[in-house]
Design a protein around this motif. Structure first.
Motif, PDB file in Angstrom:
ATOM      1  N   CYS A  29       0.847  -1.209   0.000  1.00  0.00           N
ATOM      2  CA  CYS A  29       0.000   0.000   0.000  1.00  0.00           C
ATOM      3  C   CYS A  29       0.880   1.256   0.000  1.00  0.00           C
ATOM      4  CB  CYS A  29      -0.917  -0.027   1.222  1.00  0.00           C
ATOM      5  SG  CYS A  29      -2.393   1.006   1.073  1.00  0.00           S
ATOM      6  N   ARG A  53      -0.270   6.391   7.486  1.00  0.00           N
ATOM      7  CA  ARG A  53      -0.879   5.071   7.322  1.00  0.00           C
ATOM      8  C   ARG A  53      -2.006   4.791   8.327  1.00  0.00           C
ATOM      9  NH1 ARG A  53       1.343   1.477   3.961  1.00  0.00           N
ATOM     10  NH2 ARG A  53       3.451   1.854   3.120  1.00  0.00           N
ATOM     11  N   MET A  56      -5.601   4.463   7.157  1.00  0.00           N
ATOM     12  CA  MET A  56      -5.653   3.914   5.805  1.00  0.00           C
ATOM     13  C   MET A  56      -6.916   3.090   5.573  1.00  0.00           C
ATOM     14  SD  MET A  56      -3.775   4.267   3.114  1.00  0.00           S
ATOM     15  CE  MET A  56      -2.066   4.497   3.597  1.00  0.00           C
ATOM     16  N   GLY A  57      -7.463   3.259   4.373  1.00  0.00           N
ATOM     17  CA  GLY A  57      -8.679   2.560   3.987  1.00  0.00           C
ATOM     18  C   GLY A  57      -9.899   3.453   3.978  1.00  0.00           C
ATOM     19  N   HIS A  63      -9.703  10.579   5.397  1.00  0.00           N
ATOM     20  CA  HIS A  63      -8.359  10.179   5.832  1.00  0.00           C
ATOM     21  C   HIS A  63      -7.537  11.420   6.201  1.00  0.00           C
ATOM     22  CE1 HIS A  63      -4.864   7.174   5.017  1.00  0.00           C
ATOM     23  NE2 HIS A  63      -4.397   8.196   5.723  1.00  0.00           N
ATOM     24  N   ASP A 193      -6.877  -5.164   3.896  1.00  0.00           N
ATOM     25  CA  ASP A 193      -5.631  -5.116   4.667  1.00  0.00           C
ATOM     26  C   ASP A 193      -5.612  -4.050   5.747  1.00  0.00           C
ATOM     27  OD1 ASP A 193      -5.474  -3.402   2.169  1.00  0.00           O
ATOM     28  OD2 ASP A 193      -3.699  -2.678   3.221  1.00  0.00           O
ATOM     29  N   THR A 194      -6.730  -3.362   5.991  1.00  0.00           N
ATOM     30  CA  THR A 194      -6.753  -2.308   7.001  1.00  0.00           C
ATOM     31  C   THR A 194      -7.831  -2.583   8.047  1.00  0.00           C
ATOM     32  OG1 THR A 194      -8.371  -0.915   5.834  1.00  0.00           O
ATOM     33  CG2 THR A 194      -6.041  -0.621   5.262  1.00  0.00           C
ATOM     34  N   ASN A 216      -1.163  -2.681   4.278  1.00  0.00           N
ATOM     35  CA  ASN A 216      -0.786  -1.438   4.934  1.00  0.00           C
ATOM     36  C   ASN A 216      -0.157  -1.648   6.297  1.00  0.00           C
ATOM     37  OD1 ASN A 216      -1.070   1.614   5.256  1.00  0.00           O
ATOM     38  ND2 ASN A 216      -2.274   0.881   7.009  1.00  0.00           N
ATOM     39  N   GLU A 217      -0.604  -2.641   7.049  1.00  0.00           N
ATOM     40  CA  GLU A 217      -0.127  -2.788   8.419  1.00  0.00           C
ATOM     41  C   GLU A 217       1.326  -3.238   8.494  1.00  0.00           C
ATOM     42  OE1 GLU A 217      -1.800  -1.457  10.608  1.00  0.00           O
ATOM     43  OE2 GLU A 217      -3.670  -1.247   9.497  1.00  0.00           O
TER      44      GLU A 217
END
Length: 276
Positions: A29, A53, A56-57, A63, A193-194, A216-217
């Motif tokens: 990401c 980050r 994120m999402g 954001h 992924d978030t 992202n994590e």
């Protein structure tokens, strides 16, 4: 006195709702994170990649607003501009962010290894493939075209403007199901992924699967991940997994390619009458 019936869906999964960056394209990401840092720098405010980050999402204006609400960022803004940040400032940041993001997604649109094969496996099982994202339509037009050139074309794309509220609300995923004509929600798995990906699925009554290594994590490029020693990989993976499990993920895997193996487990749970 009559009892209350409780209807339970016991059929198989019918659809997957997939995230984009960090899940299907853009290993780690990368495109959004660097762009947020650049947009704030143009306003004379330095933010870290970790700060960029953290939300994120989410839809990208949301954001940016979430970043400005961080105490360190708010303090830095006050020191640089002599006033608290306002909605007009957030609008200006967002307007500056968009062209930067358009350029960045072109550089980071490569499909993640194993993603296309995972989608093909889902389709072979009869799945419809929906997608949601925090990107606006203008950005998604670029990302979707780049992905299609590599063989990936989902059945629908829900951009940030296509739902009344963005993640962590369920409305983007529910909008995808409406376009797909898929129900009940128990027959759907949301994969992303978030933290807000996980919350989006849970808030919509769906199964939620979190992705660690490509997302992202963990936040590393594929090349950066490959050069880590096994101890460092385990630490990064475990930290990301714990964050996604704490958000409520039913399952956590390394990548979309690995997510395919949990689908049978979900189907078995559905057959027993389990709900997300």
């Amino acid at each position: 006195m009559s009892g209350v019936s409780c209807r339970r869906y016991r059929g198989p999964l019918k659809a997957a709702v997939l995230d984009w960056a960090g899940t299907v394209v853009d290993f780690g990401c990368q495109a959004p994170a660097a762009t947020f840092v650049e947009a704030f720098a143009a306003e004379g405010v330095a933010i870290s990649v970790a700060q960029a980050r953290a939300p994120m999402g989410m839809a990208k204006r949301d954001h940016i607003k979430a970043i400005t609400a961080m105490a360190d960022v708010a303090s830095a803004w006050q020191a640089r501009h002599g006033r608290a940040i306002g909605e007009a400032d957030i609008d200006r940041l967002y307007d500056a962010f968009l062209p930067l993001q358009l350029a960045a997604v072109r550089r980071h649109a490569q499909l993640i290894p194993g993603a296309l094969e995972a989608v093909e496996s889902m389709r072979a099982q009869g799945f419809a493939i929906g997608t949601t994202t925090g990107y606006p339509r203008a950005v998604m037009a670029v990302v979707a075209a780049e992905a299609e050139a590599q063989g990936y074309r989902p059945d629908c794309v829900i951009a940030a403007e296509d739902a009344p509220l963005g993640r962590p609300s369920p409305f983007p995923a529910l909008a995808a199901l409406a376009r797909l004509g898929v129900y009940p929600v128990e027959a759907v798995v949301k994969i992303g992924d978030t933290v807000v990906d996980i919350e989006e699925g849970l808030n919509g009554g769906m199964w939620s699967v979190g992705i660690t290594v490509t997302g992202n994590e963990v936040g590393l490029t594929e090349a950066e991940w490959q050069v880590l020693d096994e101890r460092s990989r385990t630490q990064r993976r475990d930290e990301a997994a714990e964050k996604l499990r704490s958000a409520g993920a039913h399952y956590v895997v390394d990548s979309l390619g690995d997510a395919v193996r949990v689908l049978d487990a979900i189907n078995r749970r559905l057959a027993r009458g389990d709900r997300p």
